[in-house]
Design an enzyme around this catalytic site. Sequence first.
Site, PDB file in Angstrom:
ATOM      1  N   TYR A 144       0.830  -1.217   0.000  1.00 24.79           N
ATOM      2  CA  TYR A 144       0.000   0.000   0.000  1.00 24.79           C
ATOM      3  C   TYR A 144       0.859   1.260   0.000  1.00 24.79           C
ATOM      4  CZ  TYR A 144      -3.242   3.598   1.619  1.00 24.79           C
ATOM      5  OH  TYR A 144      -3.965   4.755   1.750  1.00 24.79           O
ATOM      6  N   LYS A 148       1.550   4.349  -2.862  1.00 25.77           N
ATOM      7  CA  LYS A 148       1.395   5.776  -2.588  1.00 25.77           C
ATOM      8  C   LYS A 148       2.712   6.521  -2.846  1.00 25.77           C
ATOM      9  CE  LYS A 148      -2.917   5.875  -1.251  1.00 25.77           C
ATOM     10  NZ  LYS A 148      -3.930   6.644  -1.991  1.00 25.77           N
TER      11      LYS A 148
END
Length: 285
Positions: A144, A148
Site C-alpha cells: 500500500y 502511494k
Amino acid sequence: MSLNKRKVLITGCSDDSIGSSLALAFHKAGYHVYATARDPNKITQLMSQGIETLTLDTLSEDSIAECVKKVPSLDILVNNAGKHFLMPVVDVNIAEAKKVYDTNVWAHIAVTQAFMPLLLESKGTIVNQTSVGVTLTLPFQGVYNSSKAAMSMLSDTMRLELEPFGVKVIELRTGVVKTNLIKTMRTSTNPTIPEDSIYEPARESIEKSLRQEQFENAGMEREQWAEAVVQDLSRKSPRPVIWRGEAAFLSWVLSLLPFGWSDGIAKKFSGLNDVAQILGKKKQL
C-alpha cells in the site's frame, strides 16, 4: 449551475468516505462539484445535498471516457479513489498487489490523461491523494505505502512537466482520518496470512495487526480534515505538498530524521514488537 463557479471533480466519493466529505466541503465553499463513484447507489448522501454526481469507475477506460463527456469544464481534478491493503511482503498475493497499484497509481494517471484537455484550457490544478506513509516504513503496509510512494514521485514529476502549461500539481499526504475504511476492509476481506506463512507461530498477533482494530476509531474527523484541505487548495498559491490529518505533522518531522530513527515507533504501533517476541519464544522452544 453558476457559470462563474470553479469546477472540481473528485474520484472515490462513496458515502461516508473522505472523498464524500471533501465533496461536501468544496460545495460549502462555493465550488461546483462533480462527485464521482464507481457505484451510483453508494453516493446518495451527496445527491441529497444538491451536489452533481457522476458514475466513474477509474479502472474502466469506457467509464472514464463517458464521464469526461459529461464535464464541460474543469478547474480542479482530485484523484482520491484508492485501495487499501495490508500483508507481510513475503506473503503478498501478487495478483492482489497488482490491483492495489492499478487503483492507486495507474488509475490516477488514466483519469488525469482523460481530463487533461480541460485542465490545460483552464490552467487548472491536479490533486493526487497519497499518504503520510510515503515517508514512513510501516510493517505490513509495504504494498500500500509503496503504491502511494510511487504516486508521490509521479505527482512531483508531473509538477515539473506541467509547469510550462500553467497546470499545478499538488500532492495531498493524508494522515489518520476517521472513515469506514478499516471496518469495510475487515468485513469484506478479513485479512489472513497464508497457511504456510513464516509468521504462522504469531498468526493471531499478525492478523490482529492486519485488521488495524487499534485505529478504527482513531483519527481526525472527516469534516475537519476536508475543510482544512479545501482551505489549502483555495489559496492563490497552494503548497505543492499538503500534509493533513492526525499524525501528519509527526510524520513530517519523522521524515526529516536520519534513516531508521522512526523504526521503534513503527514497530510499536504496527504490533511488530509483539510478533517479534512471539517468534523469539517459539524459536527458543
